[in-house]
Design a protein around this motif. Structure first.
Motif, PDB file in Angstrom:
ATOM      1  N   LYS A   1       3.531   7.684  -1.282  1.00  0.00           N
ATOM      2  CA  LYS A   1       2.009   7.598  -1.550  1.00  0.00           C
ATOM      3  C   LYS A   1       1.506   6.472  -0.792  1.00  0.00           C
ATOM      4  O   LYS A   1       1.995   5.290  -0.957  1.00  0.00           O
ATOM      5  N   TYR A   2       0.303   6.718  -0.272  1.00  0.00           N
ATOM      6  CA  TYR A   2      -0.198   5.602   0.496  1.00  0.00           C
ATOM      7  C   TYR A   2      -1.562   5.350  -0.351  1.00  0.00           C
ATOM      8  O   TYR A   2      -2.652   6.139  -0.317  1.00  0.00           O
ATOM      9  N   THR A   3      -2.015   4.189  -0.762  1.00  0.00           N
ATOM     10  CA  THR A   3      -3.055   3.590  -1.379  1.00  0.00           C
ATOM     11  C   THR A   3      -3.619   2.724  -0.655  1.00  0.00           C
ATOM     12  O   THR A   3      -3.281   1.830  -0.072  1.00  0.00           O
ATOM     13  N   LYS A   4      -5.127   2.945  -0.314  1.00  0.00           N
ATOM     14  CA  LYS A   4      -5.974   1.816   0.288  1.00  0.00           C
ATOM     15  C   LYS A   4      -5.665   0.443  -0.325  1.00  0.00           C
ATOM     16  O   LYS A   4      -6.044   0.425  -1.585  1.00  0.00           O
TER      17      LYS A   4
ATOM     18  N   SER B   1       0.817  -1.229   0.145  1.00  0.00           N
ATOM     19  CA  SER B   1      -0.082   0.031   0.102  1.00  0.00           C
ATOM     20  C   SER B   1       0.949   1.203   0.039  1.00  0.00           C
ATOM     21  O   SER B   1       0.216   2.458  -0.147  1.00  0.00           O
TER      22      SER B   1
ATOM     23  N   TYR C   1      -6.085   7.535  -2.557  1.00  0.00           N
ATOM     24  CA  TYR C   1      -4.811   7.541  -2.108  1.00  0.00           C
ATOM     25  C   TYR C   1      -4.567   8.872  -1.505  1.00  0.00           C
ATOM     26  O   TYR C   1      -5.194   9.742  -1.737  1.00  0.00           O
TER      27      TYR C   1
ATOM     28  N   ASP D   1      -7.361   6.432  -7.690  1.00  0.00           N
ATOM     29  CA  ASP D   1      -6.926   5.918  -8.944  1.00  0.00           C
ATOM     30  C   ASP D   1      -7.935   4.979  -9.326  1.00  0.00           C
ATOM     31  O   ASP D   1      -8.459   3.947  -8.682  1.00  0.00           O
TER      32      ASP D   1
END
Length: 212
Positions: free
Chosen positions: A112-115, A65, A129, A173
């Motif tokens: 960058k933090y993406t679920k 993530s 994100y 995204d």
């Protein structure tokens, strides 16, 4: 500009090392963006219209993530002749102006933090994100050329400055194919640039394509 490219290359080498040591995704993801930049400080809004810009970058996932991202950006702001005349009372006799464009160049290293999507959510195609980081921002202004009543020519020298910068934002995204994504994001960027106008602050909104 050379300093920005050096920082950008260093970020990619460091990010690649992190990705390898973490055993995470090895393939880099490339992206390109385009969008608008709304002024958030007088240094950008004083004499200029909202700008248009473009960018490109690369990211590596160091965790399912979390990604390390490097990005280069550019934005151009056209001179608002009405504002320029109104805020310079001594130049109220101007009948025409030219030049005065403002150009911004930036290089950022960000996290960058993406679920994370659960394996059961196979139909999910859009994920949010958050992103933020540090970098460098530089601006330059072209000289403003003016013509007064009677044909007298004047010139107002442009300014330039470079400084440490920070940014933070969020986006969505959207999965198009296994290798291609569409994303929409907004950020707040602050460059602690030198010069008489103070720090450079703006809100860029971008649409981009990322691909392996």
């Amino acid at each position: 500009m050379t300093k920005m490219l050096s920082i950008f290359i260093a970020v990619q080498l460091l990010a690649g090392g992190w990705a390898g040591s973490a055993g995470a995704q090895q393939k880099p993801i490339y992206f390109v963006t385009a969008g608008i930049a709304a002024p958030a400080s007088i240094s950008v809004s004083e004499f200029w219209f909202p700008g248009i810009g473009a960018g490109a970058g690369i990211e590596y996932f160091i965790h399912p993530s979390v990604a390390v991202q490097g990005r280069l950006g550019y934005a151009r702001f056209a001179l608002d002749e009405g504002k320029f005349k109104a805020e310079n009372e001594a130049l109220e006799v101007l009948i025409a102006t030219s030049g005065g464009e403002k150009h911004l160049f930036s290089a950022f290293a960000s996290l960058k933090y993406t679920k994370t999507i659960d394996s059961d959510d196979v139909d999910v195609r859009a994920v949010p994100y958050a992103v933020g980081g540090i970098g460098i921002l530089s601006y330059s202004e072209t000289d403003i050329h003016g013509t007064e009543i009677g044909g007298v020519e004047i010139q107002v020298p442009g300014q330039s400055g470079t400084g440490f910068a920070i940014n933070a934002g969020a986006g969505i995204d959207i999965l198009l194919t296994d290798r291609v994504h569409l994303f929409v994001e907004g950020r707040f960027e602050v460059g602690f640039t030198s010069g008489e106008r103070g720090s450079t602050q703006l809100f860029p909104a971008r649409v981009g394509i990322s691909f392996e």
